[in-house]
Design a protein around this motif. Structure first.
Motif, PDB file in Angstrom:
ATOM      1  N   GLY A 160      10.470 -13.116   4.324  1.00 59.21           N
ATOM      2  CA  GLY A 160      10.941 -13.182   5.713  1.00 59.21           C
ATOM      3  C   GLY A 160      10.505 -11.997   6.555  1.00 59.21           C
ATOM      4  N   ALA A 161       9.348 -11.432   6.225  1.00 57.43           N
ATOM      5  CA  ALA A 161       8.787 -10.273   6.951  1.00 57.43           C
ATOM      6  C   ALA A 161       9.681  -9.033   6.825  1.00 57.43           C
ATOM      7  N   LYS A 162      10.402  -8.969   5.691  1.00 57.95           N
ATOM      8  CA  LYS A 162      11.279  -7.812   5.443  1.00 57.95           C
ATOM      9  C   LYS A 162      10.410  -6.557   5.240  1.00 57.95           C
TER      10      LYS A 162
ATOM     11  N   GLY B 159       6.393   3.203   3.183  1.00 57.33           N
ATOM     12  CA  GLY B 159       7.248   2.308   2.401  1.00 57.33           C
ATOM     13  C   GLY B 159       7.246   0.864   2.876  1.00 57.33           C
ATOM     14  N   LYS B 160       6.410   0.535   3.861  1.00 51.42           N
ATOM     15  CA  LYS B 160       6.391  -0.830   4.428  1.00 51.42           C
ATOM     16  C   LYS B 160       5.246  -1.659   3.816  1.00 51.42           C
ATOM     17  N   ILE B 161       5.377  -2.961   3.982  1.00 52.84           N
ATOM     18  CA  ILE B 161       4.220  -3.830   3.723  1.00 52.84           C
ATOM     19  C   ILE B 161       3.421  -3.891   5.026  1.00 52.84           C
TER      20      ILE B 161
ATOM     21  N   LYS C 241       3.995   0.622   1.244  1.00 50.65           N
ATOM     22  CA  LYS C 241       4.327   0.095  -0.094  1.00 50.65           C
ATOM     23  C   LYS C 241       3.180  -0.799  -0.583  1.00 50.65           C
ATOM     24  N   ALA C 242       2.623  -1.541   0.325  1.00 52.10           N
ATOM     25  CA  ALA C 242       1.498  -2.433  -0.013  1.00 52.10           C
ATOM     26  C   ALA C 242       0.716  -2.732   1.253  1.00 52.10           C
ATOM     27  N   ILE C 243      -0.562  -3.045   1.065  1.00 55.33           N
ATOM     28  CA  ILE C 243      -1.389  -3.500   2.191  1.00 55.33           C
ATOM     29  C   ILE C 243      -1.848  -4.924   1.890  1.00 55.33           C
TER      30      ILE C 243
END
Ligand SMILES: O=P(O)(O)OC[C@H]1O[C@H](OP(=O)(O)OP(=O)(O)O)[C@H](O)[C@@H]1O
Ligand SMILES: O=c1cc[nH]c(=O)[nH]1
Length: 222
Positions: free
Chosen positions: A57-59, A123-125, A153-155
């Motif tokens: 959910g785009a968290k 810390g975000k995607i 956190k990830a790309i």
């Protein structure tokens, strides 16, 4: 973002996508229309849904568009996520010009906008968004540019068109259309906010943007 075991130069075949692009109509000079108008909106909607699904959910997710057209695409995807999920993710713009590995050989290029998303990327995607994925060198440069903003956190990577011919082990997580191309062909993506209409066109060599836009606009009116 994930790395791909596929050999460079192989045709595109990606997860989470997409019908392949077969030409809908052709014009003098061998310019071929692949998609236009509402079809582009539907592709953008599908990418928005796929991002929502893959990011819970785009968290903790931010969208980052790569100028020129990736910036407008990212705005469209964010708006559609807002419509579908009730809240749009933070949006950034990342100019990768100074991080290209061909700065010396390609000559001077004007710098574009850069805007960090609200709340940063630590810390975000981060979902990078661009119009065309070809050699992968723009996306590699984006990795370097993102390091100035923090440590996500990830790309992940979303592109409207994957035309194959990778020179680096890079693949997209979300692909609007896989379009097999010859290396010397050119894919031209038009985005309404920037070009006046939405469309995807292939031309045999250097893109004749005026001819491409004529074809796209004619299709939109038919
Ligand atoms: O995978 P690659 O081989 O790097 O090619 C893809 C890139 O090429 C185009 O940008 P371009 O540099 O032409 O600039 P533009 O976005 O301003 O059109 C396109 O918008 C992608 O960013
Ligand atoms: O065909 C191509 C290759 C790189 N970038 C584009 O926009 N089109």
């Amino acid at each position: 973002m994930a790395t791909s075991p596929k050999p460079s130069g192989s045709g595109p075949s990606q997860p989470g996508s997409s019908q392949s692009g077969s030409p809908r109509s052709a014009a003098p000079g061998g310019v071929r229309l692949i998609a236009a108008g509402d079809e582009i909106s539907r592709i953008i909607d599908r990418i928005a849904h796929q991002i929502l699904e893959k990011t819970d959910g785009a968290k903790d997710t931010v969208l980052v568009g790569i100028p020129t057209r990736g910036e407008h695409l990212a705005q469209r995807v964010a708006a559609r996520i807002g419509t579908f999920a009730g809240i749009a993710p933070p949006l950034g713009i990342l100019d990768i010009t100074l991080y290209r590995d061909d700065l010396r050989t390609r000559g001077v290029r004007p710098l574009e906008n850069t805007e960090e998303p609200d709340g940063g990327i630590d810390g975000k995607i981060v979902v990078l968004i661009d119009d065309v994925l070809f050699s992968g060198r723009t996306i590699r440069a984006a990795f370097d540019a993102l390091r100035d903003w923090g440590r996500p956190k990830a790309i992940q990577l979303a592109v409207l068109v994957d035309r194959g011919h990778r020179e680096l082990p890079i693949r997209a997580d979300y692909v609007g259309k896989n379009i097999p191309t010859a290396r010397e062909e050119q894919v031209f993506v038009a985005i309404a906010e920037f070009d006046g209409a939405d469309g995807i066109v292939i031309s045999p060599s250097t893109p004749d943007r005026a001819a491409a836009m004529e074809l796209i606009k004619a299709q939109g009116e038919s």
